[in-house]
Design an enzyme around this catalytic site. Structure first.
Site, mmCIF file in Angstrom:
data_model
loop_
_atom_site.group_PDB
_atom_site.id
_atom_site.type_symbol
_atom_site.label_atom_id
_atom_site.label_comp_id
_atom_site.label_asym_id
_atom_site.label_seq_id
_atom_site.Cartn_x
_atom_site.Cartn_y
_atom_site.Cartn_z
ATOM 1 N N GLY A 219 81.833 0.765 6.683
ATOM 2 C CA GLY A 219 81.991 0.082 6.140
ATOM 3 C C GLY A 219 82.165 -1.451 7.402
ATOM 4 C CG ASN A 220 80.133 -4.703 7.708
ATOM 5 O OD1 ASN A 220 80.084 -5.883 6.742
ATOM 6 N ND2 ASN A 220 78.765 -4.256 6.716
ATOM 7 N NE ARG A 221 86.144 -7.743 12.258
ATOM 8 C CZ ARG A 221 86.538 -8.226 13.454
ATOM 9 N NH1 ARG A 221 86.555 -7.720 14.658
ATOM 10 N NH2 ARG A 221 87.624 -9.746 13.595
#
Ligand code: CTP
Length: 423
Positions: A219-221
């Site tokens: 995933g990412n932030r």
């Protein structure tokens, strides 16, 4: 009515774009007189396209026509939006060192100023005295709102919404004595300022997740805050808004229809489907470029010998490039985002310009994420690029303010000769 809109050099200059448009739509003739610093925030081509007239900040550009005198006589009302502390000081001192202050001196028309600046500047005794002096000479001041300012601070100094200012300009021209109206009164006087009425928009937000197994993902932030702010502002401006949100926990803005997704494949399906009926498509989501080639149906276990199996990734579809390359509706406006850190291959701007040309969107909103400060924060600082990578301006402030600037630009694109309302 002939209206001169003076614009001085503050971040709120973009809101003056919406004021010009609203006044023009009501049949008034508007001429924009920016200061040189205002042109650093919103360039002359934007004002010229909006008003159909040449725009300059200089007294010495059209000397034979004695333009400041001609302008001063032509105007039925002069409004300065936003009025910076510096412009207020120069006007109070009776200076005439650029076209706007020279015009203010020559004109006998009623004058309105809408100050916008940091709270400290607004409350400084020098500004307080200058405002009092201008008020005593009959200048009508639209007091700034109390709210979020550029940067992390908040307090009085924020430029009120464009519809409030439009209402004040019309009241000033008509000699109506009221100062500030409540929002509902304003709506009665000038009608709601909803330039996106009848437009359908779809916005993606958040960050996609790609399953490795039933409990883990890549995933990412991204928090989704910028996409949600875009949805909230678009709904406020009258659009019918669909928000396709990937893994967000934010409250859904009023009047916005939410579709939740997890993976890039789901986001892809939803965006393609919503884009069929959209006048504007905004890809604000942080999309995983790759996904595990074969997600495990069961939780991946540590091997007895501690060996780590290599992760096989395959590429996800580039949703923005696909939607921009094959428009689902004639005259559809497509907006992309670019998160860049800069690297050996180029600076943030160079990489973003290459991305703008590669993606084929009409507008690219560029975030410098080199310090990681954007993720999850309420503030943002962006550069807007057109489809060829040409910088249109920079905006910093709350994510709502960035969203307002993005929509101001999109409204211009929708109104342009190639973007007549579809259908
Ligand atoms: N985007 C997309 N589909 C992808 C990747 C990105 O639609 N598979 C969109 C994003 O929503 C954003 C824009 O493309 O509007 C740019 O995203 P960004 O992550 O900055 O760029 P990438 O295309 O991923 O390129 P790179 O990772 O090489 O910078």
């Amino acid at each position: 009515m002939n209206i001169i809109l003076g614009v001085s050099g503050g971040i709120a200059a973009y809101k003056a774009v919406l004021v010009v448009r609203a006044l023009s739509e009501r049949g008034h003739t508007v001429r924009v007189v920016p200061t040189a610093n205002a042109l650093r925030f919103v360039g002359a081509p934007t004002w010229e396209a909006l008003t159909g007239r040449r725009v300059t900040a200089e007294v010495f550009e059209n000397v034979a026509d004695v333009e400041h005198v001609a302008l001063g006589r032509w105007a039925d009302v002069i409004a300065v939006v936003p009025a910076t502390a510096d412009l207020i000081a120069r006007a109070a001192a009776g200076r005439a060192d650029d076209l706007l202050t020279a015009t203010l001196l020559t004109s006998r028309a009623p004058v309105l100023m809408a100050p916008a600046m940091h709270t400290e500047m607004w409350q400084h005794p020098a500004t307080v005295a200058n405002v009092a002096l201008l008020t005593s000479r009959g200048v009508r001041i639209v007091p700034p709102d109390d709210g979020r300012l550029t940067g992390p601070d908040s307090g009085p100094g924020r430029l009120p919404d464009p519809q409030v200012i439009v209402s004040e300009i019309l009241a000033c021209a008509a000699g109506v004595q009221s100062s500030r109206r409540s929002r509902s009164d304003t709506a009665e006087v000038v009608g709601e300022f909803r330039p996106l009425t009848g437009r359908t928009v779809v916005i993606s937000a958040g960050g996609t997740r790609e399953a490795l197994d039933p409990v883990r993902y890549l995933g990412n932030r991204s928090s989704g805050r910028q996409g949600f702010a875009l949805a909230e502002v678009a709904a406020r401006l009258g659009a019918e808004v669909s928000l396709v949100a990937a893994n967000t926990t934010l409250p859904v803005p009023e009047g916005v229809r939410l579709t939740e997704v997890v993976s890039t494949a789901e986001l892809h399906t939803q965006m393609v489907s919503h884009a069929r009926n959209a006048d504007v498509v905004v890809m604000a989501a942080a999309v995983a470029d790759f996904r595990p080639a074969a997600p495990e149906p069961h939780k991946i276990k540590k091997g007895a010998d501690g060996a780590v199996a290599p992760l096989q990734l395959i590429e996800n579809p580039d949703i923005l490039a696909e939607l921009a390359g094959r428009r689902r509706r004639p005259q559809q406006v497509v907006v992309g985002f670019a998160a860049e850190t800069g690297d050996h291959a180029g600076s943030v701007l160079q990489l973003a310009q290459a991305k703008a040309r590669r993606k084929g969107a009409d507008l690219l909103v560029v975030n410098d994420v080199s310090n990681g400060q954007v993720f999850g924060s309420g503030d943002n600082a962006v550069t807007l690029l057109d489809g060829r990578g040409v910088p249109l301006g920079t905006v910093s402030g709350s994510k709502t303010e960035v969203a307002e600037a993005v929509w101001a630009t999109v409204i211009e694109l929708l109104g342009g000769p190639d973007h007549e309302p579809a259908g």
